[in-house]
Scaffold this active site. Structure first.
Site, PDB file in Angstrom:
ATOM      1  N   ASP A   3      45.675  81.562  80.573  1.00  0.00           N
ATOM      2  CA  ASP A   3      45.288  81.750  79.167  1.00  0.00           C
ATOM      3  C   ASP A   3      45.504  83.223  78.834  1.00  0.00           C
ATOM      4  O   ASP A   3      44.551  83.988  78.654  1.00  0.00           O
ATOM      5  CB  ASP A   3      43.842  81.309  78.964  1.00  0.00           C
ATOM      6  CG  ASP A   3      43.686  79.829  79.276  1.00  0.00           C
ATOM      7  OD1 ASP A   3      44.137  79.004  78.475  1.00  0.00           O
ATOM      8  OD2 ASP A   3      43.173  79.494  80.355  1.00  0.00           O
ATOM      9  N   HIS A  22      40.294  76.959  88.780  1.00  0.00           N
ATOM     10  CA  HIS A  22      38.938  77.527  88.700  1.00  0.00           C
ATOM     11  C   HIS A  22      38.482  78.003  90.089  1.00  0.00           C
ATOM     12  O   HIS A  22      37.858  79.057  90.219  1.00  0.00           O
ATOM     13  CB  HIS A  22      37.944  76.472  88.188  1.00  0.00           C
ATOM     14  CG  HIS A  22      38.248  75.957  86.802  1.00  0.00           C
ATOM     15  ND1 HIS A  22      38.661  74.674  86.565  1.00  0.00           N
ATOM     16  CD2 HIS A  22      38.181  76.555  85.585  1.00  0.00           C
ATOM     17  CE1 HIS A  22      38.828  74.493  85.260  1.00  0.00           C
ATOM     18  NE2 HIS A  22      38.552  75.621  84.637  1.00  0.00           N
ATOM     19  N   LEU A  42      36.416  71.039  86.680  1.00  0.00           N
ATOM     20  CA  LEU A  42      36.967  72.114  87.519  1.00  0.00           C
ATOM     21  C   LEU A  42      38.124  71.628  88.392  1.00  0.00           C
ATOM     22  O   LEU A  42      38.138  70.481  88.839  1.00  0.00           O
ATOM     23  CB  LEU A  42      35.860  72.688  88.413  1.00  0.00           C
ATOM     24  CG  LEU A  42      34.644  73.249  87.669  1.00  0.00           C
ATOM     25  CD1 LEU A  42      33.633  73.812  88.663  1.00  0.00           C
ATOM     26  CD2 LEU A  42      35.048  74.331  86.658  1.00  0.00           C
ATOM     27  N   VAL A  80      47.375  78.891  89.004  1.00  0.00           N
ATOM     28  CA  VAL A  80      47.573  77.927  90.096  1.00  0.00           C
ATOM     29  C   VAL A  80      48.320  76.730  89.522  1.00  0.00           C
ATOM     30  O   VAL A  80      47.991  76.247  88.427  1.00  0.00           O
ATOM     31  CB  VAL A  80      46.220  77.491  90.695  1.00  0.00           C
ATOM     32  CG1 VAL A  80      46.420  76.465  91.800  1.00  0.00           C
ATOM     33  CG2 VAL A  80      45.462  78.700  91.225  1.00  0.00           C
ATOM     34  N   GLN A  99      34.653  77.440  69.595  1.00  0.00           N
ATOM     35  CA  GLN A  99      36.090  77.721  69.782  1.00  0.00           C
ATOM     36  C   GLN A  99      36.960  76.497  69.520  1.00  0.00           C
ATOM     37  O   GLN A  99      38.173  76.564  69.654  1.00  0.00           O
ATOM     38  CB  GLN A  99      36.352  78.290  71.181  1.00  0.00           C
ATOM     39  CG  GLN A  99      36.202  77.295  72.309  1.00  0.00           C
ATOM     40  CD  GLN A  99      36.261  77.989  73.653  1.00  0.00           C
ATOM     41  OE1 GLN A  99      35.386  78.779  74.012  1.00  0.00           O
ATOM     42  NE2 GLN A  99      37.307  77.721  74.419  1.00  0.00           N
ATOM     43  N   GLN A 153      43.973  84.822  75.694  1.00  0.00           N
ATOM     44  CA  GLN A 153      42.514  84.939  75.859  1.00  0.00           C
ATOM     45  C   GLN A 153      42.183  86.138  76.750  1.00  0.00           C
ATOM     46  O   GLN A 153      41.304  86.958  76.435  1.00  0.00           O
ATOM     47  CB  GLN A 153      41.985  83.642  76.478  1.00  0.00           C
ATOM     48  CG  GLN A 153      40.545  83.711  76.983  1.00  0.00           C
ATOM     49  CD  GLN A 153      40.076  82.366  77.490  1.00  0.00           C
ATOM     50  OE1 GLN A 153      39.750  81.501  76.703  1.00  0.00           O
ATOM     51  NE2 GLN A 153      40.022  82.178  78.794  1.00  0.00           N
ATOM     52  N   LEU A 184      47.883  73.904  86.463  1.00  0.00           N
ATOM     53  CA  LEU A 184      46.655  73.095  86.441  1.00  0.00           C
ATOM     54  C   LEU A 184      45.898  73.380  85.151  1.00  0.00           C
ATOM     55  O   LEU A 184      45.811  74.516  84.705  1.00  0.00           O
ATOM     56  CB  LEU A 184      45.769  73.432  87.635  1.00  0.00           C
ATOM     57  CG  LEU A 184      46.328  73.137  89.024  1.00  0.00           C
ATOM     58  CD1 LEU A 184      45.247  73.357  90.077  1.00  0.00           C
ATOM     59  CD2 LEU A 184      46.841  71.713  89.119  1.00  0.00           C
ATOM     60  N   SER A 185      45.371  72.312  84.568  1.00  0.00           N
ATOM     61  CA  SER A 185      44.572  72.443  83.352  1.00  0.00           C
ATOM     62  C   SER A 185      43.634  71.240  83.277  1.00  0.00           C
ATOM     63  O   SER A 185      44.022  70.129  83.660  1.00  0.00           O
ATOM     64  CB  SER A 185      45.485  72.452  82.125  1.00  0.00           C
ATOM     65  OG  SER A 185      44.739  72.160  80.954  1.00  0.00           O
ATOM     66  N   MET A 223      34.793  75.883  81.230  1.00  0.00           N
ATOM     67  CA  MET A 223      34.326  74.757  80.416  1.00  0.00           C
ATOM     68  C   MET A 223      34.223  73.492  81.271  1.00  0.00           C
ATOM     69  O   MET A 223      34.119  72.385  80.732  1.00  0.00           O
ATOM     70  CB  MET A 223      35.255  74.526  79.226  1.00  0.00           C
ATOM     71  CG  MET A 223      35.278  75.727  78.284  1.00  0.00           C
ATOM     72  SD  MET A 223      35.670  75.297  76.598  1.00  0.00           S
ATOM     73  CE  MET A 223      37.286  74.589  76.772  1.00  0.00           C
TER      74      MET A 223
END
Ligand code: AMP
Length: 273
Positions: A147, A34, A30, A173, A58, A150, A181-182, A27
């Site tokens: 996730d 990612h 990055l 990561v 979603q 998911q 990380l998010s 999404m």
């Protein structure tokens, strides 16, 4: 790097290439998490496709769809530097019609944990993943263990719908202090960023207890909640890798999951133990 916005153009382009395709759906906004998926895809495939699409189906009403971070220029640069061959940037109108068939997440597994706090979220996830996989038709698609639910549901969908893509899980990561990380970490203030560390600390404690052979699920969850307080915890759960309830940790076959609100930001993390 080629940038394509139209689904059918991408489909035609890729089928003319006759190469093995690795696919990384995202999404955007990055980060190194990612990039790790992209690196794995580069290692295994002749051609790598990354999609950036903030999928409206979603997000529940009142969630952060309209303010989800968008970093178009930086994202393009990251993809290009990372050796991505095709960046797919579809718009909402090309991905969705006004009246169409959709996928329904499994009634049980799709409505526990994150699915309980966000009912319907995983139906949106599975629908868009199915659409993207049909457009890209990759040999392998890469999903983060971060996730975990998911990843579990996408893997299940691919198996149950007899799809031919291989779903490849990639390790989470983290920052050097443990925070996963998010893209949503951008929402955190300095003090919230500090509070957010309680999440990875609680997971660290769980993994230490398990290493010391303290395997009682309820005891571990209780200790984790002590560390997580006073965060608003949506769930702390320890399940087997099929996401089924267990009483005792099955070593190398379990997953410890946490979701908590830090200020207004929903953060999730987990460890595979
Ligand atoms: P998102 O853009 O948040 O939808 O994430 C796109 C993909 O990146 C998903 O498969 C995520 O699980 C994965 N991902 C997100 N954060 C991380 C992370 N910290 N480490 C590894 N993968 C991640």
């Amino acid at each position: 790097m080629k940038i394509i916005t139209k689904p059918l153009e991408l489909k035609e382009y890729l089928s003319a290439q006759c190469k093995t395709v690795g696919f990384v759906p995202t999404m955007g906004a990055l980060h190194e998490g990612h990039v790790s998926l992209i690196r794995n895809a580069k290692k295994d495939n002749e051609l790598v496709v990354v999609s950036i699409f903030v999928n409206p189906t979603q997000f529940l009403k009142g969630e952060d769809l309209d303010k989800y971070p968008s970093r178009h220029e930086a994202d393009t640069k990251i993809c290009s530097i990372s050796g991505v061959d095709v960046l797919f940037l579809p718009n909402r109108e090309d991905m969705y019609g006004s009246d169409e068939a959709t996928l329904q997440a499994p009634k049980v597994r799709g409505y526990v944990l994150e699915g309980a706090t966000r009912p319907g979220h995983f139906s949106g996830v599975l629908t868009v993943v199915m659409k993207l996989l049909n457009i890209v038709n990759p040999s392998k698609a890469y999903f983060g263990k971060k996730d975990a639910q998911q990843l579990n549901l996408v893997t299940l969908m691919v198996k149950q719908l007899f799809m031919s893509v291989e779903i490849v899980p990639v390790n989470t990561v983290r920052e050097s202090d443990g925070l996963a990380l998010s893209s949503r970490n951008m929402y955190l203030s300095a003090s919230e960023r500090k509070d957010a560390l309680k999440i990875s600390k609680s997971l660290h404690l769980a993994s230490r207890m398990i290493m010391e052979n303290s395997l009682n699920v309820e005891e571990i969850k209780l200790k984790m909640r002590e560390i997580l307080a006073p965060l608003e915890v949506s769930y702390v759960e320890i399940l087997n890798r099929d996401f089924e309830v267990i009483q005792k940790v099955e070593i190398a076959k379990s997953v410890v999951l946490v979701e908590a609100m830090v200020g207004n930001t929903r953060l999730l993390d987990n460890i595979w133990v």
